[in-house]
Design a protein around this motif. Sequence first.
Motif, PDB file in Angstrom:
ATOM      1  N   ALA A   6       0.834  -1.208   0.000  1.00 23.67           N
ATOM      2  CA  ALA A   6       0.000   0.000   0.000  1.00 23.67           C
ATOM      3  C   ALA A   6       0.866   1.254   0.000  1.00 23.67           C
ATOM      4  CB  ALA A   6      -0.926  -0.004   1.212  1.00 23.67           C
ATOM      5  N   SER A  12      -3.204   6.220   7.550  1.00 25.01           N
ATOM      6  CA  SER A  12      -4.020   5.254   8.292  1.00 25.01           C
ATOM      7  C   SER A  12      -4.323   5.755   9.693  1.00 25.01           C
ATOM      8  CB  SER A  12      -3.324   3.910   8.368  1.00 25.01           C
ATOM      9  OG  SER A  12      -3.224   3.340   7.096  1.00 25.01           O
ATOM     10  N   GLY A  28     -11.998   4.770   8.442  1.00 23.67           N
ATOM     11  CA  GLY A  28     -11.097   3.786   7.892  1.00 23.67           C
ATOM     12  C   GLY A  28     -11.719   2.447   7.598  1.00 23.67           C
ATOM     13  N   ASP A  29     -12.880   2.182   8.163  1.00 25.06           N
ATOM     14  CA  ASP A  29     -13.435   0.837   8.063  1.00 25.06           C
ATOM     15  C   ASP A  29     -14.815   0.841   7.428  1.00 25.06           C
ATOM     16  OD1 ASP A  29     -11.258  -0.341   9.344  1.00 25.06           O
ATOM     17  OD2 ASP A  29     -12.056   0.178  11.307  1.00 25.06           O
ATOM     18  N   ASP A  38     -12.471   3.278   3.192  1.00 27.61           N
ATOM     19  CA  ASP A  38     -11.168   2.816   2.727  1.00 27.61           C
ATOM     20  C   ASP A  38     -10.645   3.698   1.605  1.00 27.61           C
ATOM     21  OD1 ASP A  38     -11.268   0.764   4.557  1.00 27.61           O
ATOM     22  OD2 ASP A  38     -12.125  -0.661   3.138  1.00 27.61           O
ATOM     23  N   TRP A  39     -11.535   4.185   0.747  1.00 27.17           N
ATOM     24  CA  TRP A  39     -11.109   5.073  -0.340  1.00 27.17           C
ATOM     25  C   TRP A  39     -10.643   6.414   0.204  1.00 27.17           C
ATOM     26  CZ3 TRP A  39      -9.818   3.183  -4.730  1.00 27.17           C
ATOM     27  CH2 TRP A  39     -10.412   2.005  -5.168  1.00 27.17           C
ATOM     28  N   GLU A  47      -9.324   6.850   3.132  1.00 30.60           N
ATOM     29  CA  GLU A  47      -8.035   6.557   3.751  1.00 30.60           C
ATOM     30  C   GLU A  47      -6.932   6.503   2.694  1.00 30.60           C
ATOM     31  OE1 GLU A  47      -5.944   3.155   6.597  1.00 30.60           O
ATOM     32  OE2 GLU A  47      -8.012   2.911   5.951  1.00 30.60           O
ATOM     33  N   PHE A  48      -7.190   5.828   1.579  1.00 30.44           N
ATOM     34  CA  PHE A  48      -6.190   5.721   0.522  1.00 30.44           C
ATOM     35  C   PHE A  48      -5.934   7.081  -0.125  1.00 30.44           C
ATOM     36  CE2 PHE A  48      -4.697   4.483  -3.783  1.00 30.44           C
ATOM     37  CZ  PHE A  48      -3.523   3.874  -3.374  1.00 30.44           C
ATOM     38  N   GLN A  79      -3.628   8.884   2.057  1.00 28.16           N
ATOM     39  CA  GLN A  79      -2.285   8.329   1.924  1.00 28.16           C
ATOM     40  C   GLN A  79      -1.593   8.846   0.668  1.00 28.16           C
ATOM     41  OE1 GLN A  79      -3.185   4.157   2.042  1.00 28.16           O
ATOM     42  NE2 GLN A  79      -3.106   4.060   4.278  1.00 28.16           N
TER      43      GLN A  79
END
Length: 88
Positions: free
Chosen positions: A12, A47, A56-57, A62-63, A65-66, A69
């Motif tokens: 990741a 994260s 995050g969950d 998740d998108w 969070e990414f 990042q």
Amino acid sequence: MDVSGVLSALVAGTAAGVLGRLFLPGHQHIGVLWTIVAGVAAALVGSLLAAVAGVGDGAGGDWLEFLAQVVLAALAVAGLDRWLRASL
């Protein structure tokens, strides 16, 4: 953290670093290793920020969070590039 967690963080982080570098205009004067290091660091911080924000969950978090990042990786790559240019 077990071995699979470390490997998934490396994957990741590498993806975030490469995507972050692609979003920056022009040529960066850092190598692949520094891009991976910046991406892994950005993945960890992204994260952490997503966990603090509670996104995050599941349910599309998740998108987010990414995305965090990748943005952090782009900032890290730009910062490393500037630092290396100044030190040369």
